[in-house]
Design an enzyme around this catalytic site. Structure first.
Site, short mmCIF file in Angstrom:
data_model
loop_
_atom_site.label_atom_id
_atom_site.label_comp_id
_atom_site.label_asym_id
_atom_site.label_seq_id
_atom_site.Cartn_x
_atom_site.Cartn_y
_atom_site.Cartn_z
N LYS A 100 0.83 -1.20 0.00
CA LYS A 100 0.00 0.00 0.00
C LYS A 100 0.87 1.25 0.00
CE LYS A 100 -2.10 -1.35 3.71
NZ LYS A 100 -3.03 -1.60 4.85
N THR A 157 -9.18 9.31 7.45
CA THR A 157 -8.56 8.10 6.90
C THR A 157 -8.51 6.97 7.91
OG1 THR A 157 -6.38 8.95 7.57
CG2 THR A 157 -7.10 9.44 5.32
N GLY A 181 -9.10 3.74 9.66
CA GLY A 181 -9.66 2.45 9.27
C GLY A 181 -9.47 2.07 7.82
N THR A 182 -8.69 2.84 7.08
CA THR A 182 -8.52 2.50 5.66
C THR A 182 -7.86 1.13 5.47
OG1 THR A 182 -6.48 3.82 5.70
CG2 THR A 182 -8.44 4.86 4.78
N GLY A 183 -6.85 0.83 6.31
CA GLY A 183 -6.17 -0.46 6.17
C GLY A 183 -7.05 -1.63 6.51
N CYS A 184 -7.79 -1.52 7.62
CA CYS A 184 -8.72 -2.58 8.01
C CYS A 184 -9.76 -2.79 6.92
CB CYS A 184 -9.44 -2.20 9.31
SG CYS A 184 -8.36 -1.89 10.72
#
Length: 268
Positions: free
Chosen positions: A177, A209, A211-214
């Site tokens: 990412k 932004t 929680g974008t990874g989860c």
């Protein structure tokens, strides 16, 4: 082979603010048409301003949650998120071994958006040794990739170099990412032993932004659970997260959540 039913077992921590963790995972899988079940690893006290408390769930309870789901409902994919320490990583590796035919999406969560550690530094070696080789898809951001590989990750080419190193550690595929890499656009690189696929889009300049990874990892897991090919699962997940960021509701005074429910706007 059994027909994919879209069942995702999520092994991760709870976010009281609802923007990340289990809450974001459930919203994401549900909005993409899957079925979300959970094994909660920790309860956190957090909002958009940061994490102020963490209460780990006992290891035997985490394993019992996962076992209860797998033995009855079943899973077509497993997604892992916040794990906390070495013992939890070892427990999750044991869970994954009990469901070897089920693809695992491993999100190596280390630090919350507000800067709080969600993985003990001493557990990084355990993630490297126990979870990466069990990952159908690994989804590190640049700082996580640096921690896992020891390489500097500042450019898109650095993402590729770190991705190659992670593939050598045993991951079947890695989604590198690029949100932390500077530039007018965001470039993510999906890498497998057969090559790479690049996902590129405009950089959305926003503080919302959290929680974008989860969300991205859970969206990928939902796609795999529904029988999508990996590049198609990632492409759909990428588009979903991009729009969820664009339509963020503006909640909180810090790193605000995404709008996980944006696809419902047409229905409403």
């Amino acid at each position: 082979m059994n027909e994919a039913k879209g069942r995702v077992l999520i092994i991760a921590g709870s976010d009281s603010g609802g923007g990340a963790g289990i809450q974001a995972d459930i919203k994401t899988v549900t909005m993409l048409g899957g079925y979300a079940a959970t094994a909660i690893t920790a309860i956190t006290v957090q909002n958009t301003l940061g994490v102020t408390g963490v209460h780990p769930i006992p290891l035997e309870i985490v394993e019992a949650q996962a076992r209860a789901v797998l033995d009855d409902i079943g899973a077509d994919a497993i997604k892992t998120g916040m794990l906390g320490d070495i013992a939890m990583v070892e427990t999750v590796a044991r869970i994954l071994d009990s469901a070897r035919a089920t693809p695992a999406v491993v999100d190596p969560v280390m630090v919350a958006k507000g800067g709080s550690n969600l993985l003990a530094p001493s557990a990084i070696d355990a993630v490297r040794a126990l979870l990466i080789p069990r990952a159908r898809l690994l989804t590190p951001n640049a700082p996580e990739a640096e921690a896992l590989t020891g390489l500097s990750v500042q450019t898109t080419d650095d993402l590729r170099r770190a991705g190659e190193a992670l593939l050598k550690l045993g991951a079947a595929a890695v989604l590198m990412k690029g949100g932390h890499v500077e530039g007018q656009s965001v470039v993510d690189v999906l890498m497998t032993g057969d090559g790479e696929t690049t996902f590129e889009g405009e950089r959305i300049h926003t503080r919302h932004t959290h929680g974008t990874g989860c969300t991205l990892a859970s969206a990928c897991a939902a796609g795999l659970a529904q029988g999508l090919a990996l590049p198609d699962a990632v492409a759909r997940a990428w588009a979903y997260v991009h729009e969820a960021m664009r339509q963020a509701p503006g909640l909180g005074a810090g790193h605000g959540p995404l709008d996980h429910g944006w696809p419902l706007r047409g229905v409403r």
